[in-house]
Design a protein around this motif. Structure first.
Motif, PDB file in Angstrom:
ATOM      1  N   ALA A 268     -61.100  -0.790 -99.109  1.00  0.00           N
ATOM      2  CA  ALA A 268     -61.824   0.439 -99.465  1.00  0.00           C
ATOM      3  C   ALA A 268     -61.145   1.675 -98.893  1.00  0.00           C
ATOM      4  O   ALA A 268     -61.650   2.779 -99.046  1.00  0.00           O
ATOM      5  N   TRP A 269     -60.014   1.487 -98.205  1.00  0.00           N
ATOM      6  CA  TRP A 269     -59.261   2.556 -97.570  1.00  0.00           C
ATOM      7  C   TRP A 269     -60.120   3.368 -96.599  1.00  0.00           C
ATOM      8  O   TRP A 269     -60.085   4.588 -96.560  1.00  0.00           O
ATOM      9  N   THR A 270     -60.913   2.629 -95.806  1.00  0.00           N
ATOM     10  CA  THR A 270     -61.570   3.244 -94.660  1.00  0.00           C
ATOM     11  C   THR A 270     -60.635   3.118 -93.462  1.00  0.00           C
ATOM     12  O   THR A 270     -59.717   2.296 -93.453  1.00  0.00           O
ATOM     13  N   ARG A 271     -60.918   3.904 -92.439  1.00  0.00           N
ATOM     14  CA  ARG A 271     -59.951   4.002 -91.340  1.00  0.00           C
ATOM     15  C   ARG A 271     -60.597   3.748 -89.991  1.00  0.00           C
ATOM     16  O   ARG A 271     -61.654   4.305 -89.681  1.00  0.00           O
ATOM     17  N   ALA A 272     -59.963   2.913 -89.175  1.00  0.00           N
ATOM     18  CA  ALA A 272     -60.350   2.676 -87.783  1.00  0.00           C
ATOM     19  C   ALA A 272     -59.105   2.181 -87.064  1.00  0.00           C
ATOM     20  O   ALA A 272     -58.782   0.993 -87.111  1.00  0.00           O
ATOM     21  N   VAL A 273     -58.396   3.102 -86.396  1.00  0.00           N
ATOM     22  CA  VAL A 273     -57.063   2.770 -85.868  1.00  0.00           C
ATOM     23  C   VAL A 273     -57.117   1.711 -84.779  1.00  0.00           C
ATOM     24  O   VAL A 273     -56.133   0.986 -84.564  1.00  0.00           O
ATOM     25  N   ASP A 274     -58.224   1.587 -84.059  1.00  0.00           N
ATOM     26  CA  ASP A 274     -58.307   0.579 -83.001  1.00  0.00           C
ATOM     27  C   ASP A 274     -58.519  -0.828 -83.546  1.00  0.00           C
ATOM     28  O   ASP A 274     -58.264  -1.811 -82.842  1.00  0.00           O
ATOM     29  N   PHE A 275     -58.975  -0.937 -84.787  1.00  0.00           N
ATOM     30  CA  PHE A 275     -59.266  -2.247 -85.363  1.00  0.00           C
ATOM     31  C   PHE A 275     -58.273  -2.626 -86.458  1.00  0.00           C
ATOM     32  O   PHE A 275     -57.904  -3.794 -86.580  1.00  0.00           O
ATOM     33  N   HIS A 276     -57.854  -1.659 -87.239  1.00  0.00           N
ATOM     34  CA  HIS A 276     -56.899  -1.919 -88.314  1.00  0.00           C
ATOM     35  C   HIS A 276     -55.524  -1.421 -87.861  1.00  0.00           C
ATOM     36  O   HIS A 276     -55.104  -0.313 -88.158  1.00  0.00           O
ATOM     37  N   SER A 323     -39.256  23.236 -87.629  1.00  0.00           N
ATOM     38  CA  SER A 323     -39.779  21.893 -87.374  1.00  0.00           C
ATOM     39  C   SER A 323     -40.916  21.933 -86.372  1.00  0.00           C
ATOM     40  O   SER A 323     -40.933  22.735 -85.437  1.00  0.00           O
ATOM     41  N   ALA A 324     -41.874  21.049 -86.563  1.00  0.00           N
ATOM     42  CA  ALA A 324     -42.997  20.906 -85.640  1.00  0.00           C
ATOM     43  C   ALA A 324     -43.570  19.512 -85.820  1.00  0.00           C
ATOM     44  O   ALA A 324     -43.496  18.934 -86.910  1.00  0.00           O
ATOM     45  N   ALA A 325     -44.124  18.962 -84.757  1.00  0.00           N
ATOM     46  CA  ALA A 325     -44.686  17.614 -84.840  1.00  0.00           C
ATOM     47  C   ALA A 325     -45.954  17.520 -84.010  1.00  0.00           C
ATOM     48  O   ALA A 325     -45.988  17.984 -82.867  1.00  0.00           O
ATOM     49  N   LEU A 326     -46.975  16.938 -84.602  1.00  0.00           N
ATOM     50  CA  LEU A 326     -48.178  16.531 -83.894  1.00  0.00           C
ATOM     51  C   LEU A 326     -48.176  15.013 -83.863  1.00  0.00           C
ATOM     52  O   LEU A 326     -48.235  14.352 -84.907  1.00  0.00           O
ATOM     53  N   LEU A 327     -48.089  14.443 -82.660  1.00  0.00           N
ATOM     54  CA  LEU A 327     -48.076  12.996 -82.465  1.00  0.00           C
ATOM     55  C   LEU A 327     -49.349  12.626 -81.726  1.00  0.00           C
ATOM     56  O   LEU A 327     -49.516  12.980 -80.550  1.00  0.00           O
ATOM     57  N   SER A 328     -50.245  11.917 -82.393  1.00  0.00           N
ATOM     58  CA  SER A 328     -51.550  11.656 -81.799  1.00  0.00           C
ATOM     59  C   SER A 328     -52.014  10.236 -82.096  1.00  0.00           C
ATOM     60  O   SER A 328     -51.726   9.669 -83.149  1.00  0.00           O
ATOM     61  N   ASN A 329     -52.714   9.655 -81.118  1.00  0.00           N
ATOM     62  CA  ASN A 329     -53.380   8.359 -81.285  1.00  0.00           C
ATOM     63  C   ASN A 329     -52.415   7.244 -81.669  1.00  0.00           C
ATOM     64  O   ASN A 329     -52.763   6.344 -82.441  1.00  0.00           O
ATOM     65  N   ASN A 330     -51.203   7.300 -81.124  1.00  0.00           N
ATOM     66  CA  ASN A 330     -50.203   6.278 -81.397  1.00  0.00           C
ATOM     67  C   ASN A 330     -49.906   5.452 -80.153  1.00  0.00           C
ATOM     68  O   ASN A 330     -50.277   5.816 -79.033  1.00  0.00           O
ATOM     69  N   GLU A 331     -49.185   4.368 -80.377  1.00  0.00           N
ATOM     70  CA  GLU A 331     -48.592   3.600 -79.288  1.00  0.00           C
ATOM     71  C   GLU A 331     -47.088   3.552 -79.529  1.00  0.00           C
ATOM     72  O   GLU A 331     -46.630   3.057 -80.550  1.00  0.00           O
ATOM     73  N   GLU A 351     -39.174  22.839 -82.655  1.00  0.00           N
ATOM     74  CA  GLU A 351     -39.679  24.173 -82.332  1.00  0.00           C
ATOM     75  C   GLU A 351     -41.059  24.105 -81.701  1.00  0.00           C
ATOM     76  O   GLU A 351     -41.375  24.884 -80.808  1.00  0.00           O
ATOM     77  N   ASN A 352     -41.911  23.193 -82.173  1.00  0.00           N
ATOM     78  CA  ASN A 352     -43.231  22.982 -81.590  1.00  0.00           C
ATOM     79  C   ASN A 352     -43.527  21.494 -81.567  1.00  0.00           C
ATOM     80  O   ASN A 352     -43.355  20.806 -82.571  1.00  0.00           O
ATOM     81  N   LEU A 353     -43.973  21.020 -80.401  1.00  0.00           N
ATOM     82  CA  LEU A 353     -44.303  19.605 -80.245  1.00  0.00           C
ATOM     83  C   LEU A 353     -45.627  19.504 -79.506  1.00  0.00           C
ATOM     84  O   LEU A 353     -45.808  20.105 -78.440  1.00  0.00           O
ATOM     85  N   PHE A 354     -46.569  18.753 -80.094  1.00  0.00           N
ATOM     86  CA  PHE A 354     -47.856  18.500 -79.447  1.00  0.00           C
ATOM     87  C   PHE A 354     -48.071  16.993 -79.457  1.00  0.00           C
ATOM     88  O   PHE A 354     -48.132  16.373 -80.521  1.00  0.00           O
ATOM     89  N   VAL A 355     -48.181  16.395 -78.267  1.00  0.00           N
ATOM     90  CA  VAL A 355     -48.297  14.951 -78.102  1.00  0.00           C
ATOM     91  C   VAL A 355     -49.626  14.681 -77.406  1.00  0.00           C
ATOM     92  O   VAL A 355     -49.808  15.072 -76.247  1.00  0.00           O
ATOM     93  N   ALA A 356     -50.573  14.025 -78.097  1.00  0.00           N
ATOM     94  CA  ALA A 356     -51.924  13.896 -77.554  1.00  0.00           C
ATOM     95  C   ALA A 356     -52.491  12.505 -77.807  1.00  0.00           C
ATOM     96  O   ALA A 356     -52.338  11.934 -78.888  1.00  0.00           O
ATOM     97  N   ASN A 357     -53.138  11.964 -76.786  1.00  0.00           N
ATOM     98  CA  ASN A 357     -53.939  10.737 -76.904  1.00  0.00           C
ATOM     99  C   ASN A 357     -53.107   9.516 -77.311  1.00  0.00           C
ATOM    100  O   ASN A 357     -53.567   8.673 -78.075  1.00  0.00           O
ATOM    101  N   ASN A 358     -51.899   9.428 -76.786  1.00  0.00           N
ATOM    102  CA  ASN A 358     -51.028   8.298 -77.077  1.00  0.00           C
ATOM    103  C   ASN A 358     -50.859   7.404 -75.853  1.00  0.00           C
ATOM    104  O   ASN A 358     -51.072   7.825 -74.718  1.00  0.00           O
ATOM    105  N   VAL A 359     -50.414   6.180 -76.104  1.00  0.00           N
ATOM    106  CA  VAL A 359     -49.895   5.304 -75.056  1.00  0.00           C
ATOM    107  C   VAL A 359     -48.394   5.191 -75.291  1.00  0.00           C
ATOM    108  O   VAL A 359     -47.961   4.759 -76.364  1.00  0.00           O
ATOM    109  N   ILE A 360     -47.599   5.606 -74.305  1.00  0.00           N
ATOM    110  CA  ILE A 360     -46.151   5.697 -74.471  1.00  0.00           C
ATOM    111  C   ILE A 360     -45.484   4.881 -73.374  1.00  0.00           C
ATOM    112  O   ILE A 360     -45.683   5.149 -72.185  1.00  0.00           O
ATOM    113  N   SER A 361     -44.690   3.893 -73.778  1.00  0.00           N
ATOM    114  CA  SER A 361     -44.093   2.976 -72.804  1.00  0.00           C
ATOM    115  C   SER A 361     -42.604   2.815 -73.066  1.00  0.00           C
ATOM    116  O   SER A 361     -42.180   2.667 -74.217  1.00  0.00           O
ATOM    117  N   SER A 362     -41.840   2.860 -71.997  1.00  0.00           N
ATOM    118  CA  SER A 362     -40.426   2.524 -72.125  1.00  0.00           C
ATOM    119  C   SER A 362     -40.284   1.016 -72.246  1.00  0.00           C
ATOM    120  O   SER A 362     -41.174   0.252 -71.868  1.00  0.00           O
TER     121      SER A 362
END
Length: 718
Positions: A268-276, A323-331, A351-362
């Motif tokens: 149905a193309w519903t969204r829930a990033v923690d489950f799907h 260029s600009a990037a919003l990176l959010s809710n990713n791993e 030129e603009n970068l906003f990184v929010a609510n991610n888990v970032i691991s080397s």
């Protein structure tokens, strides 16, 4: 199209350059402003964010046995196993459905502006109860977007000061009238009273299980691969969105203007990033590669770099003008590499970068270095991320590493470090533009190095504001360690930071500001040095060139030193006022336990000590001109020592901490430090002076008849 060999070359050049060169407080107690005092008095009220009792978990509870510690962990849902693709049946007798008309409807990316703090503009001194305008704005702009915080934090500010009065959520920097509305997440990020939704008219759909790249890319007939969706989206000027169903996508993805959104279920193309869970694993090098020529959004994805290659990143983005990037809710997960460097996130010249609510691991590289985040960008903001760095036996490690070509801000990030064989930095920022560098409420733990330095934060140049950060467990086994190290710049404001469990072999420093700019404040910080193996232990090391700063209400405690053990050192060609500080200097096996060292240039004549509490095994003040040791507090207050301009009301009593063995340096109810300080506004009223209205946990000062000494303002329970 640029080849991936070009990316490898850029990565190699970055690594060469790096290692060749380096080897508002809305919860206050007032009615009208954010500084903690009502406009016409200093009495606190009873709002819920105070520390008014001893029963709550998140406040300061002055008589607790152990300090409160905020912990945060990230639990990533297990990626869904990708099913084998099966052939799809055409939905009509005419074959593949026609591609619907699509038009870009995304708002242009415009991350929240950096606050206008006006530091260093010569604000007039204010009487107690008044705050400088720039300070009020800095403390109130919780999301750094001008809007309704005027009503929430500082209603006394002049009407019409803000350009935009319609910010609908002052607690979230992603939510404002210029925000990007993330689709189908139930949040109205752009304040238009509705949530953006995925439609055939505004993007393409991808389903790796039942899609086909011969389809039209609609909800009913999605593509199979993400790259096919990107290619289709970028045929429209400005780029469209790509909506991606859950599953594992083992492919290389290269984008320029398209935005990616994962976390959908294809029925149905519903969204829930923690489950799907939508996972992309790069097959050549990086989980995601971008040569960006416009604004893009990447949201709700797991991005894995490739293992077993020279250099790998969860995502590698290169910017060009516009260029600009919003990176959010990713791993983001860097690959386990074998000869060069592993990055969780690698960004260059955006030129603009906003990184929010991610888990970032080397990932792990045993021969070189591991970085959670490495950036060289013009304007960067990192908000509410969890960063994890893995151990390397080859070179160094870092959590947030940036060459800031413009404004830089990091707020509410948790950085979990791991040992580096040589260097280790929790936060490393070089401000190439000498612009604003804001670090607020970040938590850095486990910074450990071998032969090189271990630094919780290392900041060079810029107008530096650090407030409410916590650095714990800064250790170097064969080198030196420092909690906060700053150099040069055009302004320095360090407030309410906590530095604990610092230990090194050659040196162990708590806070080391080298030549701060023409305006600087060090206030309400807690510094605890554990020990040093063979060198010098210093709580606060002041190297000054401007007679325009102040050290107010800090608590500095040092441990055991094999050699030299110093509370505060003053060197340089300029002086300072030290007011209401507690300095507890531990033992030295060589008889060099000194609370304050005066080693400024001859004739500085501007060192002033007011209402400090100094304790040491050997000297309360040690002057290098002579040298002479002053071990009686009466001699300190006589001000006959080298470069003393004024000294009065200093004491040498037991500070009466709640539990110093457990790093709880709050004042117990019987502490002699309570109501024994003085009004610091008598000695400084410039930029950053609003910090004086609160202690290191946000409790209002003064609570009693006057300011307490040290970083904590005692607030009794009911």
């Amino acid at each position: 199209m640029m080849t991936r060999s070009w990316f490898a070359l850029v990565t190699a050049m970055l690594a060469l350059a790096l290692f060749g060169a380096v080897g508002c407080g809305c919860g206050d107690d007032d009615d009208d402003d954010s500084g903690g005092g009502d406009d016409d008095d200093t009495a606190p009220d009873d709002d819920a964010d105070d520390d008014d009792d001893d029963d709550d978990v998140d406040d300061d509870d002055d008589d607790d046995v152990t300090p409160n510690a905020s912990t945060r962990t990230a639990t990533a849902a297990a990626p869904t196993v990708r099913a084998e693709r099966t052939a799809t049946t055409p939905t009509s007798t005419t074959g593949i459905p026609a591609t619907p008309a699509r038009t870009p409807t995304r708002t242009a990316l415009s991350p929240a502006a950096t606050p206008n703090r006006n530091a260093g503009t010569g604000l007039q001194r204010r009487r107690p109860g008044r705050l400088g305008l720039s300070d009020r704005l800095h403390r109130c702009r919780r999301d750094y977007y001008p809007g309704t915080e005027r009503e929430i934090c500082a209603p006394s500010l002049p009407l019409g000061y803000y350009d935009e009065p319609t910010d609908c959520d002052d607690t979230d920097p992603m939510v404002n009238p210029d925000g990007i509305d993330i689709p189908d997440d139930g949040i109205d990020q752009d304040c238009d009273d509705e949530d953006y939704t995925a439609q055939d008219s505004n993007g393409y759909f991808v389903d790796g299980t039942d899609g086909d790249d011969g389809n039209a890319g609609t909800k009913a007939a999605p593509f199979e691969t993400i790259q096919k969706g990107v290619d289709a989206a970028e045929t429209v000027d400005g780029g469209l969105n790509v909506y991606i169903a859950e599953g594992n996508y083992d492919e290389d993805v290269l984008l320029a203007t398209a935005s990616l959104y994962g976390g959908y279920e294809a029925a149905a193309w519903t969204r829930a990033v923690d489950f799907h869970v939508t996972t992309i694993t790069g097959q050549t090098d990086h989980g995601l590669t971008g040569i960006l020529s416009g604004p893009v959004v990447v949201d709700g994805l797991v991005l894995n770099g490739k293992d077993g290659i020279a250099s790998s990143a969860g995502a590698y983005l290169i910017g060009s003008p516009g260029s600009a990037a919003l990176l959010s809710n990713n791993e983001f997960n860097g690959g386990d590499t074998n000869t060069n460097t592993s990055f969780g996130l690698l960004t260059v010249t955006l030129e603009n970068l906003f990184v929010a609510n991610n888990v970032i691991s080397s990932g792990t590289d045993t021969t070189n270095s591991n970085f959670a985040v490495y950036g060289v960008n013009f304007n960067s903001s990192y908000y509410n991320n969890i960063l994890n760095v893995t151990e390397t036996t080859g070179a160094g490690t870092s959590g947030l590493f940036e060459t800031a070509l413009g404004d830089y801000r990091a707020e509410n990030n948790v950085i979990n470090m791991a040992p580096g064989a040589t260097n280790s930095w929790g936060i490393f920022v070089t401000s190439a533009s000498n612009g604003p560098v804001d670090l607020v409420n970040n938590e850095v733990t486990g910074v450990e190095s071998g032969t090189g330095p271990a630094w919780g934060a290392f900041i060079t140049l810029g107008n530096i504001w650090m407030e409410g950060n916590r650095f714990d467990g800064i250790t170097s086994t064969d080198g030196g360690a420092a909690g906060i190290f700053t150099t040069a710049g055009n302004g320095l404001y360090l407030n309410a930071n906590t530095v604990t469990d610092v230990s090194g072999y050659n040196y162990a420093w708590g806070i080391f500001p080298v030549v701060p700019g023409p305006s600087w404040v060090v206030s309400n910080n807690v510094v605890e040095i554990e020990d040093v193996g063979n060198g010098v232990e210093v709580g606060l090391y002041l190297t000054l060139s401007y007679n325009s700063g102040v050290v107010v209400n800090n608590t500095i405690v040092t441990g055991t030193a094999e050699s030299h053990n110093y509370g505060i050192i003053h060197v340089g060609s300029a002086g300072a006022a030290l007011v209401n500080n507690i300095v507890e200097t531990g033992s030295s096996n060589t008889g060099n336990s000194w609370a304050f060292i005066e080693a400024g240039s001859a004739g500085t004549g501007a060192v002033r000590l007011y209402n400090n509490n100094l304790r040491a095994d050997d000297c309360l003040v040690y002057e290098t001109d002579g040298p002479t040791c002053y071990d009686q507090i009466s001699d300190v207050n006589d001000c006959a020592w080298y470069n003393c301009d004024d000294a009065m009301a200093n004491t040498s009593a037991n500070p009466g901490f709640v539990n110093p063995g457990g790093n709880n340096y709050r004042l117990a109810s019987a502490s002699a430090m309570i109501d024994s300080g003085t009004n610091p506004f008598l000695y400084y009223g410039g930029p950053g002076s609003s910090f004086f209205w609160e202690d290191f946990e946000g409790d209002v000062r003064p609570n009693g008849s006057t300011w307490d000494k040290g970083a904590d303002e005692f607030v009794p329970g009911p």
